[in-house]
Each structure stands twice: as C-alpha cells, then as structure tokens.
Design a protein around this motif. Structure first.
Motif, mmCIF file in Angstrom:
data_model
loop_
_atom_site.group_PDB
_atom_site.id
_atom_site.type_symbol
_atom_site.label_atom_id
_atom_site.label_comp_id
_atom_site.label_asym_id
_atom_site.label_seq_id
_atom_site.Cartn_x
_atom_site.Cartn_y
_atom_site.Cartn_z
ATOM 1 N N LEU A 159 -50.053 18.883 -25.207
ATOM 2 C CA LEU A 159 -50.507 20.088 -25.894
ATOM 3 C C LEU A 159 -50.719 19.810 -27.366
ATOM 4 O O LEU A 159 -49.850 19.225 -28.020
ATOM 5 N N GLY A 212 -43.656 24.179 -23.943
ATOM 6 C CA GLY A 212 -44.316 22.867 -23.946
ATOM 7 C C GLY A 212 -44.461 22.284 -25.333
ATOM 8 O O GLY A 212 -44.874 21.136 -25.477
ATOM 9 N N THR A 213 -44.119 23.063 -26.353
ATOM 10 C CA THR A 213 -44.075 22.533 -27.716
ATOM 11 C C THR A 213 -42.621 22.251 -28.062
ATOM 12 O O THR A 213 -41.706 22.483 -27.256
ATOM 13 N N GLU A 214 -42.408 21.816 -29.301
ATOM 14 C CA GLU A 214 -41.052 21.486 -29.721
ATOM 15 C C GLU A 214 -40.307 22.708 -30.270
ATOM 16 O O GLU A 214 -39.129 22.587 -30.638
ATOM 17 N N VAL A 246 -49.752 15.142 -30.601
ATOM 18 C CA VAL A 246 -49.816 15.988 -29.416
ATOM 19 C C VAL A 246 -48.398 16.038 -28.806
ATOM 20 O O VAL A 246 -47.658 15.056 -28.881
ATOM 21 N N PHE A 247 -48.024 17.206 -28.275
ATOM 22 C CA PHE A 247 -46.741 17.278 -27.572
ATOM 23 C C PHE A 247 -46.961 16.788 -26.151
ATOM 24 O O PHE A 247 -47.540 17.483 -25.313
ATOM 25 N N GLU A 286 -36.479 17.013 -26.583
ATOM 26 C CA GLU A 286 -36.965 17.171 -27.950
ATOM 27 C C GLU A 286 -37.331 15.815 -28.555
ATOM 28 O O GLU A 286 -38.268 15.713 -29.341
#
Lengths: 87, 639
Positions: free
Chosen positions: B212, B72-74, A35-36, A23
């Motif tokens: 992403l 793939g996101t938080e 962007v992640f 995280e």
C-alpha cells in the motif's frame, strides 16, 4: 549518532518478546521502498505454526543494517547491539 | 482501473460462489469520503445487495468484508476489518470485527471482499493478489478450525498466508457460530460462520504482495511519532501488553458484572480475583501475548496449561477476560486451566464464548425448573468444565437437545414456551455481555440500540467504569466531538439513570458515531488503542494516508452515517423500537452481589434514556427511525 548507527552490524533479537505485529516489516518496506509491504522487507517475522511457539525472526542478505526495524519495534524484541551509538 | 494514490486500493473483489466467477468493482471517491473505509463501505452495500426479508442462511445472503481505511499501514492499532451479512441469530444486520484478514487483503489489492451465492459443494476461497481460486474443501469439511488452519498453512507454506476458517458449528449452521482467523482472532457474535456454512464456504486464505502506498509520507511520519509517544508514555501499557483484557477482570468482578446463575447472582469478587485474577493467570495459563497487525498492545494470547488434568494444553485466546466472564463465572469452570479447555473447545468447533456461557446458565436454570429433563441434557446442565464441554459438543454437533439450542434464542423460546421466555436474557436474539443493573453507562444502554442486537462494541466509553467525576465526563464530551456550549446538556446533576452526572442516552449517540467512524478507519475499540486518537488526529491520518480531505466534523458525520445505514437495514426488516423487549430479569429481578441486592432497572428509565438517545439523533423518537430530513442531511436519501 546517525553515522554510528549505520555502522552497527548487530541487532539483538529477543524472540520471546515478539508479538507478531509486523511493525518492523512495515517500517522496513516503507523506508526502503516507499510502500507498506511486508513482502519487500529485509526482516521477516514468521508466525508460530504447526504447534511451534513464538516467531522466527530473520534478516535477509539485502538488509542494510539501517536500524529502522529496531526503531519501529515497541515491544523490545529488536534492540541495537552493544556497538550502537556514540561511545 | 486506476489505483488510488492513498492507502485505499479503491477496489472491491466480488466472488460469486454459485457461478464460480469473480470480478473487481471500483469503490468511488464519493463512497470513500462519505464512509471512510471498511465497516463504512459495508453498510450501504448491505442495504443495496442483501434483499429484504431473506432467510439469512439462503444463497441470497451476501458476505461483505471491509478492511479499515488505515488497515495495512503502520498506523498503530488500526487492523480492524468488519464482516457483514444478515445475521442468522438475530435477523438484524450482522456485523463482527477482527484484527486480521484486512491487512493482507489490502496488500493483495482489495479494500473489500464481497461473496455471493452458494457453492455446490464444500470449498475454500484462495486470494493471492490477482490469483483468485475457488478450491475444493471436501477434505477439510468436518475438520475443526485448528486442523483446517494448519492444513491450509501447510498447503501454502512457505508463504505467510492468513487463514479464516469455520469449524463444525459453522458447517452445522449453529446460529452463534464464529469464524476464527489464524487460530486466534475472531469474527464472533451473530453467527457469521453459519452464513459461511450455508454457502459451503469452509475458509478464506489470503496473501498479498502488492503493498500500500500512502498519500503524504512526511505527514504520516509526523503523526506516527505523536502516536508512538503516546503509546510509550501510557502507564497502563505494560500491563495491557502482558495480560491483555484481564486488566479489567478485577474491576468487572467488583462491579458485579459477572453473573454465575443466569443473571441472578454476581460472582464473589474475592473468589474471582484469587481463582482467576492476574496472578493466577500468569502462573497457570498465560504463555505469551499475540498482536493483531500494527498493534502496540497485543491483548490476545497463547495459553499453555502448566499443571493438572489439562496440563500441556496449548491454545489461543482472542480475549481471555471474556473467556473468564462466560466460563469462569457463568459456566462455573473450576479454574483457569478449565477456562482454557473450554476456550479451546469453542475455538476448535467455532462457537462464540459469550453465547455458550450465557446458554450454559440458562440451560442450568431450565433444568432446575424441570423445563428440560435431565435425560435430554446428558450432563450438560452441570456447572463446571465437564458440563460446559458437553454443552459445547451437543450444540456444535447438534446432538439431542443441542439441535434446538443451536438455533439461538428466538428458536429456544419458541420451543420451550412461555415458562422459558422470562428466563432468557437477550436483546433482539443476541445475549449481551454487560449487566445494566450495576452500572448503566453508554455500553449498557447501547446493547439496546446496537444494530446487530445485544452487543455494544460501538457504545464503549469511559462510562464502562462507574463513578467518573463530572469534570472527567465533561472532558470526555469534548473528545467525542460535543461542542463546549452543549456540554451542559450532557453533564448535569440529576441526569437520569444510575450513572448520574451524565445523560448516557444523549451521550450514547456521540459515542456510537465516533466509534463507528474509528472502526471504519480500522482503529481498535480497546481502550488503550481507542484513546490514542483524537478525532482531529484521525482526520489528519486520513489525509496523510488515504488522501481524504475531511474536517473533523466530516469524520464524525461518517460514523453517524454508518450507524444510520445499519439501522435502515433493520427497519426494512420490520425491526424498530416497537419490537424491542427488555429482558424480564433486568426489569423485574434483583441481582445478588455479595450482601447487596441490586434493584432491577425500571423499564420507564430505559425508555427515558432511549427517548433522549433518539432525540439526540434527530430521529423519530417513538419508532427509533431516522426522519427523511435526517436522511437527506446525511446524504442517505437514496438508500
């Protein structure tokens, strides 16, 4: 408080509490690059490999000490150092 | 091909192992809206790409790997990535979930990975963004999963690669073999590793650097704040984060859900808690918690045996409670170090802990009844760590009678004949994790409706624990999208079944639909994660992250569509309600639970609840088949 946080130069790292959720890396990349993408993060959590336990946690020189990673950590692995926040 | 604005990449990578070629196909907007992501993308494609009636271990079988919409996101606890193929264990659609692979796959630029054909020699697949390579795995074939993973990590060091690998069990086409990711996270149940083995596919290595984007960062940030607040105020979180699924060990032991002798006797709760409970776990084997991507719970663990014969053993567990259910209870391992040892062996060979444990008690009973002679077993029928370890080795390496056992429940019954049939507890060829005689909640009924056979991840609900009050159940109905005016059809006095108070048949439909939708988004089914999200919040996350404009009804309807599509696959294989067989032990035998003799479940009751389930689905009740009208309503008529 925000200004004080920006002045913080120390984050305390309790490596033994890290669970490898990434995280912190995801938060860093989205805050600074929109962007992640853990590969763009200024903090790097490297999983235990080759029999070694726990993770290694390191900050790149490009880290701006914004504290986003600390706020994203829900396991107490990353915490602000004593100089954080208003006196 | 245009990249989508949200966290879907809109791309599926298709690799043909026979030709050694790969291509990228588009995942269109209609598919994204109808099926959300991951498990949803897989369901219709399985129907389209896997020909009817094939041998699951033939090159015609197709491997589909789909990353959740939010993976793939938080977004917290959304890593779930589903693998699908025709199951070599059950002949049904085969599905399994992991908390890894999906995030790096999406960071590499793909929502979905499709693998077809069969390589001419052992290989592994390397996916580093747009670099796709089918590499020689001659040096890895025959190695266990841990050794394979370490070698591939070392080969691509210092990159942080994700490695999914099979062990000797998968190579040897054991029909309950599993894939292990990063030495910890499983694609278990149903023999997915055997499908890889049949394709000469030893491993997949993934690394992504593309990242992403999401559609609306401000909205996403607001939603994340809400979720984070829920996580931090969850009073059960600290314990879950420390001991993972062992939180439920004592509850399961007291319920009588843990069988020690082929479903005849439940474990003594006092023994279970003292020998294998949380305190013992802390003291004897737990080392630290391990999380899937984005998880605020971290229910997986690294184990280290501190004392005794196995002192120094270091291994990982994906779910220590399940390891205890099937090694401490079923295999009668002597203590937690012995459970860790068996878990380690199964991890290395790549075997499903649940099936190994259920097989251990079954073999023990066959041996006791003289159906398998002692000489054939070479000690594998003995309770305890040594017997179970021997069984694992015999099955994984197909030694002696292990060659028969490795072929799964249908083959075992065919080999040993009628005398062995009534002793086998499985549903459509998959042995179950739950016991319906002590508590007939949605998860215990769901093992009969689950498209992949006797497992029930999609059926997990608050009824997993008995004795919920009517007001709690009524509130829960609202959480799974049942409108207030209909709650009285679900929660009422005298509802059929041991659960009472709620009609678990009717409720099951809604639980499955919501869980399927959540899974398509990547949301984990573990209770502390699942309860973080309402359907409305999932809708909002999908809008903020993926740019999908859906109503909450649309979200749930996507889940219904996924369950229906998976069932269509089975119907095409001739697997319908008429071919369902209730395990003899559950409908004819009592369960000894301490001083109690828990009665069998009346077959008529199972059928009543299934009637209610199919009626609630709006399907043909007798066949368990969606009607043409229902298919049209779900926009599935083309399938």
């Amino acid at each position: 408080m925000a200004a004080a946080r920006r002045k913080t130069t120390e984050f305390l790292i309790a490596t033994e509490k890290c669970v490898g959720c990434l995280e912190c890396q995801m938060r860093c990349s989205v805050v600074h690059h929109r962007v992640f993408n853990p590969q763009l993060a200024n903090i790097r959590v490297t999983p235990a490999k080759n029999g070694a336990s726990y993770y290694t946690i390191a900050y790149l020189d490009s880290c701006l000490k914004c504290g986003s990673c600390v706020r994203a950590c829900s396991f107490g692995t990353l915490v602000f150092g004593a100089s954080e926040g208003p006196a | 091909m245009a990249k989508k604005s949200g966290c879907h990449t809109g791309r599926a990578l298709e690799v043909d192992l026979s030709r050694g070629a790969w291509s990228v196909r588009e995942i269109d907007d209609e598919t994204r809206h109808l099926f959300l992501g991951g498990a949803g993308f897989n369901a219709p494609l399985a129907l389209k790409m896997i020909p009817p009636g094939i041998d699951p271990l033939s090159p015609e079988n197709v491997i589909l790997i789909g990353a959740g919409a939010l993976t793939g996101t938080e977004a917290m606890g959304t890593p779930k990535t589903e693998i699908v193929s025709k199951s070599p264990l059950t002949g049904t659609i085969g599905t399994a979930l992991t908390g890894h692979v999906g995030a790096p796959l999406k960071w590499a630029g793909y929502d979905q990975l499709i693998i077809t054909g069969r390589a001419s020699s052992p290989c592994y697949l390397r996916i580093f963004d747009n670099e796709i390579e089918i590499c020689d795995a001659g040096d890895l074939w025959g190695e266990d999963i841990y050794a394979t993973t370490e070698t591939l990590w070392q080969r691509y060091s210092p990159l942080e690669t994700t490695v999914a690998a099979i062990g000797q069990a998968g190579e040897n086409l054991v029909r309950f073999s599993l894939i292990l990711i990063n030495k910890c996270s499983t694609w278990g149940r149903g023999g997915q590793a055997a499908v890889w083995g049949s394709k000469n596919l030893k491993a997949i290595v993934v690394h992504g650097t593309q990242g992403l984007k999401i559609a609306d960062q401000r909205a996403f940030k607001r939603l994340l704040k809400t979720t984070t607040d829920k996580v931090m105020s969850d009073r059960s979180r600290d314990l879950w984060s420390e001991v993972g699924t062992m939180v439920t060990w004592e509850i399961y032991a007291r319920m009588g859900n843990l069988h020690v002798d082929n479903w005849d006797t439940a474990i003594d709760p006092k023994y279970a808690v003292e020998r294998f409970g949380i305190e013992a776990y802390r003291a004897q084997t737990r080392k630290r918690s391990i999380a899937c991507y984005s998880c605020p719970i971290a229910c997986k663990a690294e184990l280290e045996v501190k004392e005794g014969r196995f002192a120094g053993l270091n291994t990982n567990t994906s779910c220590n409670m399940v390891a205890c259910m099937f090694y401490a209870a079923a295999a009668q391992a002597e203590g937690l170090p012995e459970v860790a040892k068996l878990n380690d062996l199964a991890n290395r060979f790549g075997l499903d802990n649940i099936s190994v444990g259920n097989l251990a008690v079954y073999v023990r009973e066959l041996h006791a009844k003289g159906i398998i002679p002692s000489g054939d077993l070479n000690g594998a029928a003995q309770p305890g760590v040594d017997g179970a370890a021997r069984l694992i080795e015999m099955v994984a390496l197909r030694q002696g009678i292990g060659d028969v056992l490795a072929n799964g429940w249908h083959a075992i019954e065919a080999h040993f004949g009628d005398a062995a049939k009534d002793l086998a507890v499985h549903i459509r060829g998959m042995d179950p994790p739950f016991e319906p005689r002590t508590n007939l909640g949605t998860e215990n009924l769901g093992i009969f409706t689950c498209p992949r056979g006797g497992h029930a991840t999609a059926a997990l609900s608050m009824t997993v624990v008995p004795g919920r009050k009517p007001e709690q159940l009524a509130k829960y109905c609202g959480l799974v999208g049942i409108p207030p005016e209909r709650v009285g059809e679900f929660v009422y006095e005298g509802a059929p079944g041991s659960y009472g108070a709620v009609n678990v048949g009717r409720l099951l439909k809604h639980v499955e639909d919501v869980n399927a939708a959540y899974t398509a988004c990547g949301i984990c089914s573990r209770p502390p994660i699942n309860r973080l999200y309402t359907i409305e919040e999932v809708r909002d996350y999908l809008a903020a992250a993926a740019g999908l404009e859906l109503s909450s009804e649309d979200v749930k309807r996507a889940g219904e569509r996924i369950i229906t599509a998976l069932t269509l696959f089975n119907l095409r294989e001739g697997i319908d309600r008429s071919t369902l067989r209730f395990p003899h032990k559950w409908i004819a035998k009592t369960l000894k639970h301490g001083d109690l003799e828990v009665p069998p479940v009346d077959e008529a009751l199972f059928n009543t609840l299934l009637d209610d389930y199919y009626a609630e689905r709006g399907w043909n009740v007798a066949e368990g088949r969606p009607t043409p009208e229902k298919l049209a309503e779900l926009q599935l008529a083309a399938l």
